[in-house]
Design a protein around this motif. Structure first.
Motif, PDB file in Angstrom:
ATOM      1  N   VAL A  70       1.272  -0.922   0.228  1.00 15.62           N
ATOM      2  CA  VAL A  70      -0.538  -0.435   0.072  1.00 15.62           C
ATOM      3  C   VAL A  70       0.709   1.359  -0.146  1.00 15.62           C
ATOM      4  O   VAL A  70       0.797   2.744  -1.249  1.00 15.62           O
ATOM      5  CB  VAL A  70      -0.834   0.049   0.918  1.00 15.62           C
ATOM      6  CG1 VAL A  70      -1.839   1.168   1.492  1.00 15.62           C
ATOM      7  CG2 VAL A  70      -2.167  -1.159   0.877  1.00 15.62           C
ATOM      8  N   LEU A  71       2.112   1.542   0.730  1.00 18.19           N
ATOM      9  CA  LEU A  71       2.391   2.312   0.817  1.00 18.19           C
ATOM     10  C   LEU A  71       3.562   2.699  -0.410  1.00 18.19           C
ATOM     11  O   LEU A  71       3.872   3.910  -0.805  1.00 18.19           O
ATOM     12  CB  LEU A  71       3.762   1.972   2.377  1.00 18.19           C
ATOM     13  CG  LEU A  71       3.096   2.744   3.631  1.00 18.19           C
ATOM     14  CD1 LEU A  71       3.981   2.683   4.724  1.00 18.19           C
ATOM     15  CD2 LEU A  71       2.858   3.430   3.740  1.00 18.19           C
ATOM     16  N   THR A  72       4.222   1.456  -0.934  1.00 16.99           N
ATOM     17  CA  THR A  72       4.483   1.482  -2.232  1.00 16.99           C
ATOM     18  C   THR A  72       3.965   1.688  -3.262  1.00 16.99           C
ATOM     19  O   THR A  72       4.212   2.819  -4.157  1.00 16.99           O
ATOM     20  CB  THR A  72       5.185  -0.236  -2.853  1.00 16.99           C
ATOM     21  OG1 THR A  72       6.299  -0.634  -1.604  1.00 16.99           O
ATOM     22  CG2 THR A  72       6.167  -0.026  -4.389  1.00 16.99           C
ATOM     23  N   GLY A  73       2.189   1.952  -3.607  1.00 16.06           N
ATOM     24  CA  GLY A  73       1.673   2.277  -3.808  1.00 16.06           C
ATOM     25  C   GLY A  73       1.127   4.080  -4.300  1.00 16.06           C
ATOM     26  O   GLY A  73       1.477   4.520  -4.912  1.00 16.06           O
ATOM     27  N   VAL A  74       1.345   4.065  -2.690  1.00 20.42           N
ATOM     28  CA  VAL A  74       0.865   4.936  -2.342  1.00 20.42           C
ATOM     29  C   VAL A  74       2.088   6.184  -2.879  1.00 20.42           C
ATOM     30  O   VAL A  74       1.748   7.432  -4.004  1.00 20.42           O
ATOM     31  CB  VAL A  74       0.919   6.104  -1.417  1.00 20.42           C
ATOM     32  CG1 VAL A  74       0.829   7.491  -0.700  1.00 20.42           C
ATOM     33  CG2 VAL A  74      -0.005   5.524  -0.350  1.00 20.42           C
ATOM     34  N   LEU A  75       3.361   5.888  -2.565  1.00 19.35           N
ATOM     35  CA  LEU A  75       4.181   6.657  -3.341  1.00 19.35           C
ATOM     36  C   LEU A  75       5.032   7.042  -5.061  1.00 19.35           C
ATOM     37  O   LEU A  75       5.066   7.333  -5.919  1.00 19.35           O
ATOM     38  CB  LEU A  75       5.779   5.907  -2.730  1.00 19.35           C
ATOM     39  CG  LEU A  75       7.478   6.457  -2.579  1.00 19.35           C
ATOM     40  CD1 LEU A  75       7.554   8.722  -2.865  1.00 19.35           C
ATOM     41  CD2 LEU A  75       8.447   6.352  -2.024  1.00 19.35           C
ATOM     42  N   MET A  76       4.103   5.670  -5.949  1.00 17.23           N
ATOM     43  CA  MET A  76       4.545   5.171  -7.371  1.00 17.23           C
ATOM     44  C   MET A  76       3.717   6.563  -7.733  1.00 17.23           C
ATOM     45  O   MET A  76       4.151   6.841  -8.546  1.00 17.23           O
ATOM     46  CB  MET A  76       4.366   3.528  -7.304  1.00 17.23           C
ATOM     47  CG  MET A  76       5.132   3.441  -7.398  1.00 17.23           C
ATOM     48  SD  MET A  76       7.040   3.317  -7.913  1.00 17.23           S
ATOM     49  CE  MET A  76       6.378   3.346  -9.637  1.00 17.23           C
ATOM     50  N   ARG A  77       2.870   6.526  -6.945  1.00 15.28           N
ATOM     51  CA  ARG A  77       1.767   7.533  -7.507  1.00 15.28           C
ATOM     52  C   ARG A  77       2.265   9.164  -7.488  1.00 15.28           C
ATOM     53  O   ARG A  77       1.618   9.858  -8.585  1.00 15.28           O
ATOM     54  CB  ARG A  77      -0.131   7.524  -6.977  1.00 15.28           C
ATOM     55  CG  ARG A  77      -0.448   6.764  -7.335  1.00 15.28           C
ATOM     56  CD  ARG A  77      -1.696   6.006  -6.659  1.00 15.28           C
ATOM     57  NE  ARG A  77      -2.968   5.420  -6.873  1.00 15.28           N
ATOM     58  CZ  ARG A  77      -2.281   4.105  -6.585  1.00 15.28           C
ATOM     59  NH1 ARG A  77      -1.662   3.268  -6.623  1.00 15.28           N
ATOM     60  NH2 ARG A  77      -3.690   3.252  -7.117  1.00 15.28           N
ATOM     61  N   GLU A  78       2.982   9.360  -6.204  1.00  9.51           N
ATOM     62  CA  GLU A  78       3.204  10.806  -6.135  1.00  9.51           C
ATOM     63  C   GLU A  78       4.483  10.221  -7.191  1.00  9.51           C
ATOM     64  O   GLU A  78       4.795  11.829  -7.950  1.00  9.51           O
ATOM     65  CB  GLU A  78       4.084  10.999  -4.792  1.00  9.51           C
ATOM     66  CG  GLU A  78       2.679  10.743  -4.163  1.00  9.51           C
ATOM     67  CD  GLU A  78       3.003  11.108  -2.541  1.00  9.51           C
ATOM     68  OE1 GLU A  78       4.434  11.198  -2.601  1.00  9.51           O
ATOM     69  OE2 GLU A  78       2.876  11.425  -1.492  1.00  9.51           O
ATOM     70  N   LEU A  79       5.074   9.983  -7.803  1.00  7.44           N
ATOM     71  CA  LEU A  79       6.463   9.745  -8.579  1.00  7.44           C
ATOM     72  C   LEU A  79       6.631   9.855  -9.977  1.00  7.44           C
ATOM     73  O   LEU A  79       6.883   9.886 -10.708  1.00  7.44           O
ATOM     74  CB  LEU A  79       7.251   8.927  -8.297  1.00  7.44           C
ATOM     75  CG  LEU A  79       7.837   8.044  -6.671  1.00  7.44           C
ATOM     76  CD1 LEU A  79       8.380   7.116  -6.467  1.00  7.44           C
ATOM     77  CD2 LEU A  79       8.917  10.192  -6.115  1.00  7.44           C
TER      78      LEU A  79
END
Length: 618
Positions: A238-247
């Motif tokens: 989930v945290l990976t998905g959050v950051l990938m959306r930001e990047l």
């Protein structure tokens, strides 16, 4: 394929990503700590508060959610340059896909050629649809020529494809030998995707609830109020998905212009780069959460010790703050609900109710067919071997993707229309909602199957012949269906109520954000003065908005469904853990009247051993 970078990530890029993960954790973990405290307070207050009467009629299945292992030969598009090559695929019970060079490699315990956790993937079975997807990833600008390396996907049409697509991971391309094999793999893969996606949603642990709330709060701080499917997966995923959306926007701007070759070749190169970034972020997030685990365990223990003795005082102070703040936000809140929520709430409620009703009716029909099939085999004096197979198959119904597809399809059918209804309020979590409805169907089916097998085990004795045993099973069938109807009714209300809150609460909070900032700042000092980490101004404010919104939701449900004595608390029985045990009063009474039949801890095996001809029990 062409356009592939020689090295997806250099050391500088890897170091940059590590810094991005560290920043994410530094900003997220304070939210998580606060939500852990709030979750412990909620749990303790529920334990000490008035207990709702048990509303569940069916016993709880002791079997944990799983995927039935699926394996067989497929053809995979892979390698550099890519080519179609035969492999042997295995879908594990935890939703992880592995592939081997051949069957013998798997059977001899060899290492797989590759493996992938299916979290976040989507299964496509249309080659045209997949090619269109590739075209959208790297669109061709006007005047650009699409010459380059040949495209094996175009040169070799795939008759029974299985394309696994992920927004941030490399795509997996398989081909089956027949349409029947393709369908079996599609259903199995979809089950694995759902199992891995809803792991946090199924958990009732305070830490899991706190994590999901912390993700929503963190994203609200970033300006993302609308709910979406980012919370599918494990905590690190989930945290990976959050950051990938930001990047993603910066990655697109920096990378896509430099890719060369044919459009679809560039698309594959883009997915390989994304996969490398995703892997680096996932590794960093996993390491960060592992490092936080000892602190989290200690924090939970400290919170338990500090909150429990003072819980009454904390709740009293909280109620005082709620009363004062409610006066300040009541007028804009009610105005927002009247002007922007009421009309949409009615439409979404009706759609959710009709969807869940169709799903639960399909479960009931499938359950009745399974029980009838057992009775027919019993009346026909089937052989012991055949009857044992039928009982085993009945016990495995909740985990049979082919059988349960009739139920899951009802949830899928509403996706398009429901998605259109909720877009105006900024909700993009339709996949999570569909998964939730499918999980509900599977849980109720598992509970009903477990109840039928246990009641049948308790009622059948060695003195009965097959006809008498079948008559007893008919009575058990009727009782189980009545219990199922009771539980499905309360589960439907609870499911719809919870999802209406997920859909509309972020929208209302976003609408009120600017207008209520001053009031929240004025009350923040009073909340801090209480001195409890379980109380925050954001949490109290959210609870006020949620309470008023729930009154609207309950009124809409009452208008549609009528008055009901079923409890609608958000932490009720229909969302209890899968491994919860227990037997209802009726089953206990049956145990007392059948002393030769002890309470069965195994849900299938007790019915399996067939006695001598003419009887059913040992």
């Amino acid at each position: 394929m062409g356009g592939r970078p020689s090295s997806p990530l250099d050391k500088q890029q890897q170091q940059h990503l590590k810094g991005q993960v560290d920043t994410l954790l530094r900003n997220f973990l304070p939210c998580y700590r606060g939500q852990l405290a709030a979750s412990v307070l909620q749990q303790i207050s529920q334990e000490l508060g008035p207990q709702e009467p048990a509303g569940c009629q069916l016993m709880r299945s002791k079997k944990l959610p799983r995927v039935r292992e699926h394996r067989g030969p497929l053809t995979q598009l892979g390698g550099h340059p890519p080519r179609w090559q035969p492999i042997f695929c295995v879908l594990r019970g935890d939703g992880r896909l592995e592939w081997f060079s051949h069957r013998e490699e798997y059977e001899n315990g060899g290492h797989p050629l590759g493996s992938m956790a299916l979290t976040g993937y989507t299964v496509l079975t249309s080659q045209r649809e997949y090619l269109h997807l590739l075209d959208t990833l790297c669109p061709v600008s006007s005047g650009e020529r699409t010459q380059g390396e040949s495209d094996p996907l175009l040169e070799m049409p795939v008759h029974f494809p299985l394309f696994l697509q992920h927004p941030f991971r490399r795509h997996l391309c398989f081909s089956a030998a027949t349409g029947e094999v393709q369908r079996a793999w599609r259903l199995a893969l979809q089950g694995g995707i759902r199992l891995r996606g809803t792991v946090l949603q199924r958990s009732q642990a305070p830490a899991a609830r706190a994590f999901l709330d912390a993700v929503r709060l963190y994203r609200q701080h970033q300006g993302h109020f609308g709910d979406d499917d980012v919370t599918l997966g494990s905590d690190a995923e989930v945290l990976t998905g959050v950051l990938m959306r930001e990047l993603l926007p910066a990655l697109r701007a920096q990378t896509l212009p430099g890719l060369r070759g044919a459009s679809r070749n560039r698309a594959w190169a883009w997915t390989e780069l994304l996969d490398a970034v995703h892997a680096a972020v996932l590794a960093g997030a996993s390491a960060g959460l592992r490092a936080f685990q000892p602190e989290k365990d200690e924090l939970l223990a400290v919170l338990e010790k500090t909150i429990r003795p003072d819980v009454d005082q904390i709740l009293l102070q909280r109620e005082r703050l709620v009363g004062r703040l409610r006066v300040e936000v009541q007028r804009p809140l009610e105005s927002c609900l009247r002007g922007k929520v009421d009309a949409q709430l009615s439409l979404v409620t009706q759609k959710l109710l009709s969807t869940t009703e169709a799903v639960l009716l399909a479960v009931q029909s499938l359950l009745a067919q399974g029980m009838d099939r057992l009775s027919r085999h019993l009346r026909g004096s089937s052989s012991g071997t055949q009857l044992r197979k039928e009982v085993y198959s009945f016990g495995e119904m909740p985990w049979d993707p082919e059988l349960m597809q009739t139920c899951y399809r009802e949830a899928e059918r509403s996706r398009g229309h429901l998605g259109q209804l909720v877009v105006p309020v900024g909700f993009f979590g339709t996949q999570s909602l569909v998964f939730g409805a499918q999980d509900l169907a599977q849980q109720l089916m598992a509970n009903a199957v477990a109840t039928f097998l246990q009641l049948a085990d308790q009622c059948l004795t060695t003195a009965l012949d097959c006809t008498q045993a079948a008559q007893r099973l008919e009575k058990v069938r009727g009782r189980v269906l009545k219990k199922f109807q009771s539980d499905s009714s309360s589960a439907q209300r609870k499911f719809v109520r919870g999802w209406l809150l997920c859909i509309f609460l972020p929208f209302v909070l976003r609408q009120l954000e600017e207008g209520c900032k001053v009031e929240l700042l004025e009350f923040e000092g009073d909340v801090l003065a209480v001195g409890s980490p379980a109380l925050t101004i954001e949490g109290i404010y959210k609870d006020i908005v949620q309470g008023v919104l729930l009154q609207k939701i309950d009124g809409e449900l009452k208008k549609t469904l009528g008055a009901s004595d079923v409890s609608c608390t958000l932490d009720g029985c229909s969302e209890a853990p899968w491994d919860q045990t227990g037997v209802d009063e009726e089953a206990e009474a049956q145990r007392r009247t059948c002393p030769g039949q002890p309470g069965s801890s195994a849900e299938v095996q007790r019915l399996c051993p067939l006695p001598p001809p003419g009887t059913f029990c040992r």
